[in-house]
Write a protein that holds these residues in place. Structure first.
Motif, mmCIF file in Angstrom:
data_model
loop_
_atom_site.group_PDB
_atom_site.id
_atom_site.type_symbol
_atom_site.label_atom_id
_atom_site.label_comp_id
_atom_site.label_asym_id
_atom_site.label_seq_id
_atom_site.Cartn_x
_atom_site.Cartn_y
_atom_site.Cartn_z
ATOM 1 N N TYR A 194 27.166 45.582 61.862
ATOM 2 C CA TYR A 194 26.986 44.090 62.191
ATOM 3 C C TYR A 194 27.936 44.024 63.422
ATOM 4 C CZ TYR A 194 27.482 43.130 57.398
ATOM 5 O OH TYR A 194 26.923 42.745 55.733
ATOM 6 N N ALA A 195 28.309 45.198 64.173
ATOM 7 C CA ALA A 195 29.517 45.551 65.346
ATOM 8 C C ALA A 195 27.653 45.109 66.479
ATOM 9 C CB ALA A 195 30.544 46.454 65.568
ATOM 10 N N ALA A 196 27.139 46.864 65.854
ATOM 11 C CA ALA A 196 26.107 46.868 66.472
ATOM 12 C C ALA A 196 24.807 46.034 66.814
ATOM 13 C CB ALA A 196 25.675 48.706 66.287
ATOM 14 N N GLU A 197 24.351 45.327 65.634
ATOM 15 C CA GLU A 197 23.459 44.643 65.321
ATOM 16 C C GLU A 197 23.819 43.087 66.177
ATOM 17 O OE1 GLU A 197 21.874 44.020 61.834
ATOM 18 O OE2 GLU A 197 20.806 46.377 61.929
ATOM 19 N N HIS A 198 25.402 42.644 65.745
ATOM 20 C CA HIS A 198 25.389 41.371 65.842
ATOM 21 C C HIS A 198 26.285 40.606 67.169
ATOM 22 C CE1 HIS A 198 23.544 40.365 62.752
ATOM 23 N NE2 HIS A 198 23.449 41.114 62.006
ATOM 24 N N GLY A 199 27.430 42.279 67.416
ATOM 25 C CA GLY A 199 27.847 42.109 68.760
ATOM 26 C C GLY A 199 29.344 41.434 68.554
ATOM 27 N N ALA A 237 35.544 43.717 66.175
ATOM 28 C CA ALA A 237 36.167 44.361 64.919
ATOM 29 C C ALA A 237 36.653 43.994 63.874
ATOM 30 C CB ALA A 237 37.237 46.023 65.510
ATOM 31 N N TYR A 238 37.533 42.685 64.764
ATOM 32 C CA TYR A 238 38.098 41.772 63.900
ATOM 33 C C TYR A 238 37.554 41.328 62.573
ATOM 34 C CZ TYR A 238 41.504 37.738 62.566
ATOM 35 O OH TYR A 238 42.000 37.766 61.612
ATOM 36 N N ASP A 239 35.982 40.452 63.500
ATOM 37 C CA ASP A 239 35.635 39.444 62.851
ATOM 38 C C ASP A 239 34.462 40.676 61.426
ATOM 39 O OD1 ASP A 239 36.031 37.194 63.981
ATOM 40 O OD2 ASP A 239 33.882 37.483 65.274
ATOM 41 N N VAL A 240 34.184 41.956 62.169
ATOM 42 C CA VAL A 240 33.763 42.635 60.672
ATOM 43 C C VAL A 240 34.539 43.226 59.768
ATOM 44 C CG1 VAL A 240 31.800 43.632 62.640
ATOM 45 C CG2 VAL A 240 33.883 45.111 61.997
ATOM 46 N N ALA A 241 36.134 43.152 59.980
ATOM 47 C CA ALA A 241 36.716 44.200 59.129
ATOM 48 C C ALA A 241 37.053 42.753 58.574
ATOM 49 C CB ALA A 241 38.282 44.055 59.964
ATOM 50 N N LEU A 242 36.712 41.033 58.609
ATOM 51 C CA LEU A 242 37.274 40.587 57.413
ATOM 52 C C LEU A 242 36.003 40.104 56.900
ATOM 53 C CD1 LEU A 242 39.017 37.205 59.505
ATOM 54 C CD2 LEU A 242 40.385 38.905 57.458
ATOM 55 N N LEU A 243 34.582 40.151 57.514
ATOM 56 C CA LEU A 243 33.745 40.453 56.594
ATOM 57 C C LEU A 243 33.020 41.021 55.762
ATOM 58 C CD1 LEU A 243 30.946 38.998 59.600
ATOM 59 C CD2 LEU A 243 31.859 37.460 57.948
ATOM 60 N N THR A 244 33.929 42.547 55.770
ATOM 61 C CA THR A 244 34.244 43.099 54.648
ATOM 62 C C THR A 244 34.709 43.664 53.732
ATOM 63 O OG1 THR A 244 34.133 45.095 56.723
ATOM 64 C CG2 THR A 244 32.388 45.042 56.041
ATOM 65 N N GLU A 245 36.159 42.402 53.774
ATOM 66 C CA GLU A 245 36.471 42.232 52.665
ATOM 67 C C GLU A 245 36.218 43.008 51.651
ATOM 68 O OE1 GLU A 245 40.572 39.497 54.474
ATOM 69 O OE2 GLU A 245 38.451 38.651 53.408
ATOM 70 N N ARG A 277 18.985 29.579 61.390
ATOM 71 C CA ARG A 277 18.395 29.717 63.396
ATOM 72 C C ARG A 277 20.380 29.104 63.686
ATOM 73 N NH1 ARG A 277 14.287 27.149 60.829
ATOM 74 N NH2 ARG A 277 15.034 25.697 60.521
ATOM 75 N N ALA A 278 20.521 30.497 64.036
ATOM 76 C CA ALA A 278 21.986 30.413 64.351
ATOM 77 C C ALA A 278 22.913 31.717 64.812
ATOM 78 C CB ALA A 278 23.587 29.596 64.203
ATOM 79 N N PRO A 279 23.276 31.529 66.102
ATOM 80 C CA PRO A 279 23.781 32.540 66.938
ATOM 81 C C PRO A 279 24.691 33.148 65.306
ATOM 82 C CG PRO A 279 25.221 31.184 67.998
ATOM 83 C CD PRO A 279 23.827 30.047 66.859
ATOM 84 N N ALA A 280 25.186 34.687 65.150
ATOM 85 C CA ALA A 280 26.248 34.999 64.134
ATOM 86 C C ALA A 280 27.811 35.423 64.233
ATOM 87 C CB ALA A 280 25.551 36.718 64.489
#
Ligand code: ADP
Ligand code: MG
Length: 477
Positions: free
Chosen positions: A305-310, A313-321, A337-340
């Motif tokens: 998620y960090a590499a593909e959508h920029g 670390a905080y956002d991806v940690a929450l998303l992968t709870e 059709r909206a930004p990640a």
């Protein structure tokens, strides 16, 4: 003097198999007492235990998920002790040769990511349960739990303090659920932790004497028990006393730990290899099959998620709870059709809040990710404000219409139509000569007041950024 709190955690994760570790009896929770204990579970004379292949597979899955060594040969041993809920007089466990050794789990700390080393994970069976409530002074014994498969996961003493210990327990809990080996239900005892706690003066090389706090079945209790225990040990040492190695229990009602048994009373379990069970030998192709069937792990998803959508670390940690949450995010993102970043903010923010209010989890989001996607497209193209979109989201729970229909029905569309906005702006200019003069005299705040007038005239429906821009253009001319 600064003190360091050292913690090692032993976790019993109940494996999500349908039948017991060594028998075909069911493991389902909540059956009437003693209806799910087979002759094998209570070791009646002449029975023979047979290891549950699914439980073995789950242990391998866990080992692979933490990058551990999977021992090709492990040994089941008898751990001998007397207790009323263990009529057979021993528990089958693994002692000298566990199925999983080594490996590590990453946790998030305020100072960044930290690696917690896992010493071992071994298979064992649970004991029965003593029931003390509603027995008129007597104790009841329920053997339904006897023989239930457990994976005991033991860390090295790598954790520092109660917060870190709780972060580890949460990360482990998330992982065992992610790889679907344990349902993680803490109320039902499917995931319980023992915390080993010692303290030492900062910079001291060796470890202090530890106490073990048994059977903590919530993250909050785990954290509070360790905090209390550390304070207790520090107070003793500061007065020149000595810590006695012992097993203690945490009492949530009084927020304290109390001794259960000392080292002197500690059991000598007389472990020996169970003569009824052959060593557990794993074939390479079985391990390979489990490896092939592994889901993408949380750490891999975070990196992706960090590499593909920029994303941060905080956002991806929450998303992968949880895996369900990460899957929900991916489906919404794929459909929108909206930004990640916008999708991530809504999944971590409004959707999480909505679930929290409803007492639900990401496995049961009442709004399909594709419906959320339609709404977020309207946020992104400016049709609806964040505030308006929240109203639409709330309505979506009760109503089946799509985002566009609800935006219209609730009247929350922002007025972005240039001609309509220009008309409103002209009215505001005509009706507020004083504000206009103030703005022309250089008072920037007068512009905000004029924007406010237009917003009011539109009953909140105008797009404020656009209103300000039109106002500037007209007042400059
Ligand atoms: P036991 O055989 O008594 O269960 P282990 O060596 O298996 O002891 O350790 C049990 C747990 O206690 C492990 O998680 C380990 O990291 C932790 N531990 C061991 N020594 C200490 C200590 N001095 N302080 C805190 N935790 C410790
Ligand atoms: Mg132990």
């Amino acid at each position: 003097m600064d003190w360091e709190v050292v913690v090692g955690i032993e976790t019993h994760a109940q494996l999500a198999t349908r039948s017991k570790m060594f028998s075909g009896a069911p493991t389902a929770f909540g059956a009437p007492p003693n209806t799910q204990a087979s002759a094998i579970d209570i070791a009646l004379p002449g029975v023979l235990p047979v290891p549950n292949a699914r439980a073995v597979e789950f242990a391998i899955r866990f080992g692979l998920a933490i990058g551990a060594r999977i021992n090709r040969r492990s040994v089941f041993a008898r751990k001998n002790y007397f207790y009323p809920d263990l009529p057979k007089g021993y528990q089958i466990s693994q002692y000298e040769q566990p199925i999983v050794e080594g490996g590590a789990l990453a946790i998030a700390t305020p100072a960044g990511e930290k690696t917690v080393r896992i010493a071992r994970a071994h298979l064992e069976e649970d004991a029965g349960k003593s029931l003390h409530e509603d027995r008129r002074g007597m104790t009841g014994i329920d053997l339904n739990r006897a023989g239930t498969p457990l994976l005991e996961i033991v860390t090295e003493p790598d954790l520092r303090g109660a917060r870190e210990a709780a972060a580890y327990a949460r990360a482990l809990h998330a992982l065992v659920r992610w790889i679907e080996i344990c349902d993680g239900n803490m109320q039902e005892g499917s995931f319980r932790c023992d915390a080993n706690v010692s303290v030492r003066r900062a910079g001291e090389p060796g470890l202090g004497t530890r106490c073990e706090i048994k059977n903590l079945n919530s993250f909050r209790f785990l954290e509070r028990a360790i905090e209390y225990e550390a304070r207790r040990q520090i107070a003793i040492l500061e007065e020149g006393g000595r810590i006695l190695q012992e097993t203690r229990l945490y009492d949530p009602a009084r927020d304290e730990t109390r001794p259960l048994r000392g080292k002197e009373e500690a059991h000598d379990y007389r472990y020996f290899p169970d003569p009824d069970l052959l060593p557990l030998v794993l074939a390479e192709d079985e391990i390979e099959r489990v490896r092939r069937e592994m889901p993408e792990l949380p750490a891999a998803r975070r990196a992706r998620y960090a590499a593909e959508h920029g994303l941060s670390a905080y956002d991806v940690a929450l998303l992968t709870e949880s895996r369900e949450k990460a899957d929900y995010f991916e489906r919404a993102l794929a459909a929108a059709r909206a930004p990640a970043k916008l999708v991530a903010n809504w999944v971590n923010g409004e959707i999480a809040a909505l679930l929290n209010d409803a007492g639900l989890d990401f496995d049961a989001v009442p709004i399909a990710p594709e419906r959320l996607a339609r709404l977020l497209e309207r946020v992104h193209d400016g049709t609806v404000s964040h505030k308006g979109a929240k109203e639409v989201l709330a309505a979506m729970r009760a109503r089946a219409e799509d985002a566009d229909a609800l935006i219209a029905a609730l009247g929350v569309a922002q007025v972005s139509d240039r001609a309509a906005l220009e008309g409103l702006v002209e009215q505001a200019i005509a009706a507020n000569p004083k504000l206009v003069a103030d703005f022309r005299a250089g008072r920037e705040r007068a512009l905000n007041a004029l924007v406010g007038q237009v917003m009011k005239a539109s009953r909140g429906a105008a797009n404020p950024a656009q209103v300000a821009e039109i106002l500037r253009a007209k007042l400059a001319g």
